[in-house]
Design a protein around this motif. Sequence first.
Motif, PDB file in Angstrom:
ATOM      1  N   GLU A 198      64.305  61.752 -21.025  1.00  0.00           N
ATOM      2  CA  GLU A 198      64.804  61.560 -22.401  1.00  0.00           C
ATOM      3  C   GLU A 198      64.721  60.091 -22.796  1.00  0.00           C
ATOM      4  O   GLU A 198      64.892  59.210 -21.958  1.00  0.00           O
ATOM      5  N   ASP A 199      64.493  59.853 -24.099  1.00  0.00           N
ATOM      6  CA  ASP A 199      64.518  58.462 -24.576  1.00  0.00           C
ATOM      7  C   ASP A 199      65.523  58.236 -25.691  1.00  0.00           C
ATOM      8  O   ASP A 199      65.627  57.134 -26.211  1.00  0.00           O
ATOM      9  N   ASN A 200      66.290  59.281 -26.066  1.00  0.00           N
ATOM     10  CA  ASN A 200      67.358  59.047 -27.040  1.00  0.00           C
ATOM     11  C   ASN A 200      68.475  60.054 -26.843  1.00  0.00           C
ATOM     12  O   ASN A 200      68.237  61.202 -26.470  1.00  0.00           O
ATOM     13  N   ALA A 201      69.691  59.592 -27.083  1.00  0.00           N
ATOM     14  CA  ALA A 201      70.868  60.452 -26.922  1.00  0.00           C
ATOM     15  C   ALA A 201      72.074  59.807 -27.588  1.00  0.00           C
ATOM     16  O   ALA A 201      72.098  58.586 -27.798  1.00  0.00           O
ATOM     17  N   LEU A 202      73.043  60.631 -27.907  1.00  0.00           N
ATOM     18  CA  LEU A 202      74.308  60.166 -28.482  1.00  0.00           C
ATOM     19  C   LEU A 202      75.453  60.744 -27.651  1.00  0.00           C
ATOM     20  O   LEU A 202      75.397  61.895 -27.227  1.00  0.00           O
ATOM     21  N   ILE A 203      76.474  59.915 -27.433  1.00  0.00           N
ATOM     22  CA  ILE A 203      77.581  60.317 -26.560  1.00  0.00           C
ATOM     23  C   ILE A 203      78.903  60.013 -27.262  1.00  0.00           C
ATOM     24  O   ILE A 203      79.076  58.924 -27.811  1.00  0.00           O
ATOM     25  N   LEU A 204      79.819  60.970 -27.256  1.00  0.00           N
ATOM     26  CA  LEU A 204      81.168  60.729 -27.769  1.00  0.00           C
ATOM     27  C   LEU A 204      82.153  60.841 -26.606  1.00  0.00           C
ATOM     28  O   LEU A 204      82.054  61.759 -25.791  1.00  0.00           O
ATOM     29  N   LEU A 205      83.096  59.894 -26.537  1.00  0.00           N
ATOM     30  CA  LEU A 205      84.055  59.829 -25.431  1.00  0.00           C
ATOM     31  C   LEU A 205      85.482  59.878 -25.958  1.00  0.00           C
ATOM     32  O   LEU A 205      85.759  59.424 -27.064  1.00  0.00           O
ATOM     33  N   ARG A 206      86.362  60.387 -25.126  1.00  0.00           N
ATOM     34  CA  ARG A 206      87.788  60.266 -25.412  1.00  0.00           C
ATOM     35  C   ARG A 206      88.457  59.736 -24.152  1.00  0.00           C
ATOM     36  O   ARG A 206      88.283  60.292 -23.066  1.00  0.00           O
ATOM     37  N   PHE A 207      89.195  58.651 -24.299  1.00  0.00           N
ATOM     38  CA  PHE A 207      89.898  58.081 -23.147  1.00  0.00           C
ATOM     39  C   PHE A 207      91.237  58.782 -22.947  1.00  0.00           C
ATOM     40  O   PHE A 207      91.743  59.443 -23.856  1.00  0.00           O
ATOM     41  N   ARG A 208      91.794  58.610 -21.744  1.00  0.00           N
ATOM     42  CA  ARG A 208      93.023  59.345 -21.406  1.00  0.00           C
ATOM     43  C   ARG A 208      94.163  59.051 -22.364  1.00  0.00           C
ATOM     44  O   ARG A 208      94.924  59.934 -22.743  1.00  0.00           O
ATOM     45  N   LYS A 209      94.276  57.757 -22.772  1.00  0.00           N
ATOM     46  CA  LYS A 209      95.386  57.407 -23.673  1.00  0.00           C
ATOM     47  C   LYS A 209      95.011  57.614 -25.137  1.00  0.00           C
ATOM     48  O   LYS A 209      95.750  57.195 -26.024  1.00  0.00           O
ATOM     49  N   GLY A 210      93.845  58.235 -25.397  1.00  0.00           N
ATOM     50  CA  GLY A 210      93.534  58.653 -26.768  1.00  0.00           C
ATOM     51  C   GLY A 210      92.490  57.834 -27.509  1.00  0.00           C
ATOM     52  O   GLY A 210      92.058  58.229 -28.587  1.00  0.00           O
ATOM     53  N   VAL A 211      92.110  56.669 -26.970  1.00  0.00           N
ATOM     54  CA  VAL A 211      91.084  55.878 -27.660  1.00  0.00           C
ATOM     55  C   VAL A 211      89.789  56.701 -27.744  1.00  0.00           C
ATOM     56  O   VAL A 211      89.409  57.376 -26.789  1.00  0.00           O
ATOM     57  N   LEU A 212      89.129  56.643 -28.920  1.00  0.00           N
ATOM     58  CA  LEU A 212      87.857  57.340 -29.114  1.00  0.00           C
ATOM     59  C   LEU A 212      86.716  56.349 -28.917  1.00  0.00           C
ATOM     60  O   LEU A 212      86.846  55.179 -29.265  1.00  0.00           O
ATOM     61  N   GLY A 213      85.620  56.858 -28.400  1.00  0.00           N
ATOM     62  CA  GLY A 213      84.472  55.981 -28.188  1.00  0.00           C
ATOM     63  C   GLY A 213      83.178  56.687 -28.481  1.00  0.00           C
ATOM     64  O   GLY A 213      83.108  57.920 -28.465  1.00  0.00           O
ATOM     65  N   SER A 214      82.144  55.896 -28.776  1.00  0.00           N
ATOM     66  CA  SER A 214      80.822  56.479 -28.934  1.00  0.00           C
ATOM     67  C   SER A 214      79.774  55.534 -28.364  1.00  0.00           C
ATOM     68  O   SER A 214      79.979  54.318 -28.352  1.00  0.00           O
ATOM     69  N   ILE A 215      78.704  56.124 -27.861  1.00  0.00           N
ATOM     70  CA  ILE A 215      77.612  55.333 -27.289  1.00  0.00           C
ATOM     71  C   ILE A 215      76.288  55.876 -27.832  1.00  0.00           C
ATOM     72  O   ILE A 215      76.068  57.083 -27.837  1.00  0.00           O
ATOM     73  N   ASP A 216      75.452  54.968 -28.299  1.00  0.00           N
ATOM     74  CA  ASP A 216      74.056  55.307 -28.601  1.00  0.00           C
ATOM     75  C   ASP A 216      73.225  54.535 -27.584  1.00  0.00           C
ATOM     76  O   ASP A 216      73.160  53.302 -27.641  1.00  0.00           O
ATOM     77  N   CYS A 217      72.653  55.258 -26.633  1.00  0.00           N
ATOM     78  CA  CYS A 217      71.982  54.622 -25.493  1.00  0.00           C
ATOM     79  C   CYS A 217      70.459  54.685 -25.647  1.00  0.00           C
ATOM     80  O   CYS A 217      69.733  54.548 -24.673  1.00  0.00           O
TER      81      CYS A 217
END
Lengths: 340, 334
Positions: free
Chosen positions: B213-232
């Motif tokens: 793969e050469d493209n992807a999108l990732i959404l994260l949720r941390f334990r204490k609730g912070v939201l995150g996203s990564i475009d790698c």
Amino acid sequence: MLEIMSKVKVAVVGCGFIANAAHLPSLKRIENVEIAAVVDIIEERARKAAEEFKADKWFTDYTKVLDMKDIDVIDVCTPTYTHCEITVASLKAGKHVVCEKPISLKLREANEMIETAKKENMRFMVAHCLRFWPEYVRVKRLVEEGAIGEPRIARAYRQSGFPMWAPWHKKIEYGGGVFIDMSIHDVDFLRWVLGEVYEVYAQGGVLLHKDSTAPDYVHALLRFKSGAIAYVEGSWIMPEGFPFTTYLEIAGTKGLLTVDNQYTASLKVFKKNTCSTYTPQSEDAYYLELKHFIDCVVEDKEPLVTGEDARKTLEVVLAAVKSIRENKPVKLPLGEEVIL
Amino acid sequence: MRKYRFAILSFAHIHAWSYARVLKELPNTELVAIYDDSPERLIKAGDAFKIDVDKRYSDYFKLLEKEDIDAVIVASENAKHRDLVIAAAEHGKHVICEKPIATTLKDADEMVQAAKKHRVKFQTAFVMRYHEATVEVKKLLERGEIGDILVITTTNHGMYPGLWFADPKLAGGGAVMDHTVHTADLMRWYTEDEVNTVYARIGVNIRPHLPTEDNALILLRFRKGVLGSIDCSWSRPDNWPIWGDVYLGIIGTEGYILVDAFRSCITLASENKTLKWIYHGPDCDKEMIRDFVKCIEEDREPRASGWDGRQALEIALAAYESHKRGEVIELPLA
């Protein structure tokens, strides 16, 4: 079909932020338009708008303009939860309708609006302004011309503080929150460029403004039938004074394009503690959008943004809300209404 | 001043060339020997950094046996990290290992264990923890300048790096393996929290001929609730003015921080070349190695440890798993 040379008479219903900032000034500049009446449930606002934009009449009850035989077009600029009632009543009264986005907060209502327009044989458009926004239109054309090959992955942000000018945004059942009200722009544009969405996963909710029931931050991952994917972020939790920021990038098999309203504007105006960054254009998106609708009315053409388009876009943003609630990806079409 | 003696084990990863430069530039480090399993690379790197012919090894075991060195930098293909790191640890050498730490959690765990057992420092080359802008952000966050973190949106875009980076056997994956871990690690560092859930979608390839793969999108949720996203994604074309970016939008309850770590650039239009952005900002490779030497001197844990490398790898692996199953994945992975 209307006489080409006669003026199209428009009544603007709802004289809040978007009417005063965009619709009324734009309508004023369209040569073959006459602002025949303005309506707002707050008398003061109706009177002021009538004065400023030289409307013949002002009312606090929108049904009054439906009775006016010479009014051709109703421009609906009221809060989202009232769109359906006003639009349907206007169409039934034989008026063409341009309605601010989102079309509605309910798919059932969107259906009713679309069906009524068809039945009454009236023009109906939803004001998804990005379809007229000069740089976004340019992006659409570049993609069509193959400038970036097959589109594969997109990012779109829309960030600001909470829209305090319209307190109804704090109630989810009135405005739907940041994704439904604001990210709907990016979702609609991405649909226009990348085609239909078939799956949505989203995270977010009320992160900062705890007195609001409407989500103030949402980010979502969209999958398109074309195989493209997109990250869409809508934020109303930026600090006070944060400049309204939009960003778009689309990468394809042959290239990449980006649009960034903070980096590429032609004007920056600095005042004490504030800086406005923008590109003034007399033929801006709102002018072009309303001019287009008036042309459609005069020339009896189908508008660029149909009710069906707006409904499909609504379905995607509703799916994001459903995805947050269920914490899982949601497939389209939605089987049932998402109750806000 | 004591000089710390380093060997570089493999120049397969392009960063090795920058690390070698830093070892030459810093006053208290020297590059003593090199190993590579590619004879061409061994000659090329040996010549470039003026390494005596008898200090160029095609057998890392021999290098570790013979050379009087304090530490190694492992910059091989991802899948080969494990053997090199464990061998170095067994020989009592401190280790900096290129990211991602490995291609499987089993390998990563064995590496962390080996370093612990042989009491050597084990640093994952998360150079972004040493970029002066991201370090400044850590301080701002600790001082509460933007209140509590709510969301971190990140991108680590790049061009397609070529070489072995899209070889599933050597790299363990494509863009997700290569570019998820840097900003995933920064998010862990800033939130001081671990990821709870991961959702990811891999797109149809921008470069259809690549086996990964050469493209992807990732959404994260941390334990204490912070939201995150990564475009790698490797979504930057070959003629983009710069290799890519490390971008973070950090929204807090009382403010917003935007990091565009490699945006400090001179714009250069030169004859017969495409427009370039020439980076002139902080040298995070140098800061990392400088700090690593201090960790040895002061006997403390590296800022980005082997464990941090392992935790970031788990996020990348969870992204693959999420894409495969079409579901939100809970960490830790089973």
